[in-house]
Motif scaffolding. Structure first.
Motif, PDB file in Angstrom:
ATOM      1  N   LEU A 170       0.865  -1.181   0.000  1.00  0.00           N
ATOM      2  CA  LEU A 170       0.000   0.000   0.000  1.00  0.00           C
ATOM      3  C   LEU A 170       0.898   1.226   0.000  1.00  0.00           C
ATOM      4  N   LEU A 171       0.946   1.953  -1.118  1.00  0.00           N
ATOM      5  CA  LEU A 171       1.873   3.073  -1.266  1.00  0.00           C
ATOM      6  C   LEU A 171       1.346   4.361  -0.639  1.00  0.00           C
ATOM      7  N   SER A 172       0.063   4.639  -0.822  1.00  0.00           N
ATOM      8  CA  SER A 172      -0.505   5.876  -0.279  1.00  0.00           C
ATOM      9  C   SER A 172      -2.025   5.797  -0.260  1.00  0.00           C
ATOM     10  N   THR A 173      -2.629   6.675   0.544  1.00  0.00           N
ATOM     11  CA  THR A 173      -4.085   6.776   0.588  1.00  0.00           C
ATOM     12  C   THR A 173      -4.485   8.246   0.550  1.00  0.00           C
ATOM     13  N   ASP A 174      -5.665   8.507   0.041  1.00  0.00           N
ATOM     14  CA  ASP A 174      -6.229   9.861   0.010  1.00  0.00           C
ATOM     15  C   ASP A 174      -7.647   9.771   0.568  1.00  0.00           C
ATOM     16  N   ARG A 175      -7.787  10.068   1.843  1.00  0.00           N
ATOM     17  CA  ARG A 175      -9.088   9.908   2.497  1.00  0.00           C
ATOM     18  C   ARG A 175     -10.112  10.916   1.985  1.00  0.00           C
ATOM     19  N   SER A 176      -9.641  12.087   1.542  1.00  0.00           N
ATOM     20  CA  SER A 176     -10.590  13.078   1.022  1.00  0.00           C
ATOM     21  C   SER A 176     -11.232  12.608  -0.285  1.00  0.00           C
ATOM     22  N   LYS A 177     -10.457  11.875  -1.106  1.00  0.00           N
ATOM     23  CA  LYS A 177     -10.990  11.349  -2.374  1.00  0.00           C
ATOM     24  C   LYS A 177     -11.386   9.874  -2.283  1.00  0.00           C
ATOM     25  N   ASN A 178     -11.102   9.284  -1.110  1.00  0.00           N
ATOM     26  CA  ASN A 178     -11.402   7.866  -0.872  1.00  0.00           C
ATOM     27  C   ASN A 178     -10.755   6.978  -1.941  1.00  0.00           C
ATOM     28  N   THR A 179      -9.446   7.184  -2.146  1.00  0.00           N
ATOM     29  CA  THR A 179      -8.691   6.371  -3.104  1.00  0.00           C
ATOM     30  C   THR A 179      -7.383   5.904  -2.479  1.00  0.00           C
ATOM     31  N   SER A 180      -6.794   4.866  -3.075  1.00  0.00           N
ATOM     32  CA  SER A 180      -5.510   4.326  -2.626  1.00  0.00           C
ATOM     33  C   SER A 180      -4.636   4.013  -3.825  1.00  0.00           C
ATOM     34  N   ILE A 181      -3.322   4.057  -3.593  1.00  0.00           N
ATOM     35  CA  ILE A 181      -2.348   3.639  -4.597  1.00  0.00           C
ATOM     36  C   ILE A 181      -1.685   2.370  -4.066  1.00  0.00           C
ATOM     37  N   ILE A 182      -1.759   1.298  -4.856  1.00  0.00           N
ATOM     38  CA  ILE A 182      -1.240   0.003  -4.427  1.00  0.00           C
ATOM     39  C   ILE A 182      -0.282  -0.553  -5.469  1.00  0.00           C
ATOM     40  N   GLU A 183       0.853  -1.054  -5.008  1.00  0.00           N
ATOM     41  CA  GLU A 183       1.797  -1.755  -5.885  1.00  0.00           C
ATOM     42  C   GLU A 183       1.501  -3.253  -5.795  1.00  0.00           C
ATOM     43  N   LEU A 184       1.354  -3.896  -6.948  1.00  0.00           N
ATOM     44  CA  LEU A 184       1.018  -5.313  -7.004  1.00  0.00           C
ATOM     45  C   LEU A 184       2.005  -6.046  -7.901  1.00  0.00           C
ATOM     46  N   THR A 185       2.517  -7.164  -7.429  1.00  0.00           N
ATOM     47  CA  THR A 185       3.441  -7.976  -8.217  1.00  0.00           C
ATOM     48  C   THR A 185       2.756  -9.273  -8.618  1.00  0.00           C
ATOM     49  N   LEU A 186       2.744  -9.545  -9.917  1.00  0.00           N
ATOM     50  CA  LEU A 186       2.178 -10.781 -10.462  1.00  0.00           C
ATOM     51  C   LEU A 186       3.281 -11.581 -11.132  1.00  0.00           C
ATOM     52  N   ASN A 187       3.104 -12.895 -11.194  1.00  0.00           N
ATOM     53  CA  ASN A 187       4.016 -13.691 -12.027  1.00  0.00           C
ATOM     54  C   ASN A 187       3.223 -14.548 -13.010  1.00  0.00           C
ATOM     55  N   GLU A 188       1.988 -14.142 -13.240  1.00  0.00           N
ATOM     56  CA  GLU A 188       1.166 -14.721 -14.288  1.00  0.00           C
ATOM     57  C   GLU A 188       0.298 -13.598 -14.827  1.00  0.00           C
ATOM     58  N   GLY A 189      -0.399 -13.836 -15.914  1.00  0.00           N
ATOM     59  CA  GLY A 189      -1.156 -12.745 -16.511  1.00  0.00           C
ATOM     60  C   GLY A 189      -2.455 -13.201 -17.135  1.00  0.00           C
ATOM     61  N   LYS A 190      -3.430 -13.465 -16.299  1.00  0.00           N
ATOM     62  CA  LYS A 190      -4.741 -13.844 -16.819  1.00  0.00           C
ATOM     63  C   LYS A 190      -5.481 -12.594 -17.316  1.00  0.00           C
ATOM     64  N   ASN A 191      -6.512 -12.798 -18.103  1.00  0.00           N
ATOM     65  CA  ASN A 191      -7.267 -11.689 -18.681  1.00  0.00           C
ATOM     66  C   ASN A 191      -7.792 -10.738 -17.609  1.00  0.00           C
ATOM     67  N   ARG A 192      -7.442  -9.438 -17.746  1.00  0.00           N
ATOM     68  CA  ARG A 192      -7.878  -8.380 -16.821  1.00  0.00           C
ATOM     69  C   ARG A 192      -7.635  -8.806 -15.370  1.00  0.00           C
ATOM     70  N   HIS A 193      -6.497  -9.405 -15.138  1.00  0.00           N
ATOM     71  CA  HIS A 193      -6.155 -10.043 -13.870  1.00  0.00           C
ATOM     72  C   HIS A 193      -6.366  -9.112 -12.672  1.00  0.00           C
TER      73      HIS A 193
END
Length: 246
Positions: A170-193
């Motif tokens: 979890l990189l950051s949050t913005d409570r005023s806009k109710n959003t978050s920035i998240i870093e995600l690591t995958l090692n596969e790639g399904k459709n719209r994973h």
């Protein structure tokens, strides 16, 4: 490639026509000719000086090339589009070889996309047994708790797929806009994973970017920029994929 003898399926794959596995099937099915003779033996070797015809189409003798594109949002990861939208090769029009994307990024997802005419290299990176890490940064609606994000590592069944992330941050949050920035690591790639996975736990994706593929990053590139991979980078990507076996 040189004129030294190589297995026929390898030559076909490296020409960009198809993957080595599919090339093997085409040979067995009698769809490949070498010097006007149908070849069905998988052990057959040939060179680029031979006349090779695959499914009625002469093999074009191209040297393998490798490119990285910073794919912008609103671009199709394909070689053509029925709706006449921008496609990834529109950004590499000066490349004379018949390149194609390795895998794909969704229409509204930006970031690293690799393109090549080397089907063998593409198959190596996309094969399910090779778990090459891909790092994404997602802006999502809502602010998830750690317990909710932990579900991503366990895996979520969505329709017929099990979707999971290897790691998250979890990189950051913005409570005023109710959003978050998240870093995600995958090692596969399904459709719209990632989009399907995040929607399933109640945090739909607003923006998504692939920032890292193996050891490759977007450093020095802007959306729409592309560059050739260095021989060292190609070698490293081959090594990463070959070393990581599921």
């Amino acid at each position: 490639m040189t004129n030294s003898l190589e297995r026929l399926q390898k030559i076909i794959a490296q020409s960009g026509v198809t993957s080595r596995r599919k090339a093997e099937q085409m040979i067995v099915d009698g769809k490949v000719k070498v010097n006007n003779k149908v070849v069905t033996e998988l052990g057959t070797k040939a060179s680029l000086s031979d006349e090779i015809v695959v499914d009625g189409i002469p093999l074009q003798k191209e040297a393998p090339v490798y490119y990285m594109l910073y794919k912008p949002r609103g671009v199709i990861s394909s070689l053509k589009d029925e709706k006449n939208r921008k496609i990834v090769t529109d950004f590499l029009k000066d490349v004379p070889e018949r390149i194609f994307p390795i895998g794909r990024l969704d229409y509204n997802t930006s970031g690293i996309l690799l393109l090549t005419n080397d089907g063998d290299f593409a198959n190596l990176l996309m094969h399910p047994k090779h778990e090459v890490d891909k790092v994404y940064v997602a802006k999502v609606s809502g602010i998830p708790e750690k317990s909710e994000l932990n579900i991503l590592r366990k895996g979520i069944k969505v329709e017929n797929d099990v979707l999971r992330a290897v790691r998250y941050k979890l990189l950051s949050t913005d409570r005023s806009k109710n959003t978050s920035i998240i870093e995600l690591t995958l090692n596969e790639g399904k459709n719209r994973h990632i989009r399907r996975m995040m929607e399933q736990i109640g945090f739909p994706v607003q923006k998504l970017k692939r920032e890292k593929y193996g050891m490759l990053t977007l450093k020095g590139l802007k959306p729409g920029d592309a560059r050739a991979l260095t021989p060292h980078e190609v070698k490293q990507m081959r090594h990463i994929a070959s070393e990581i076996v599921k």
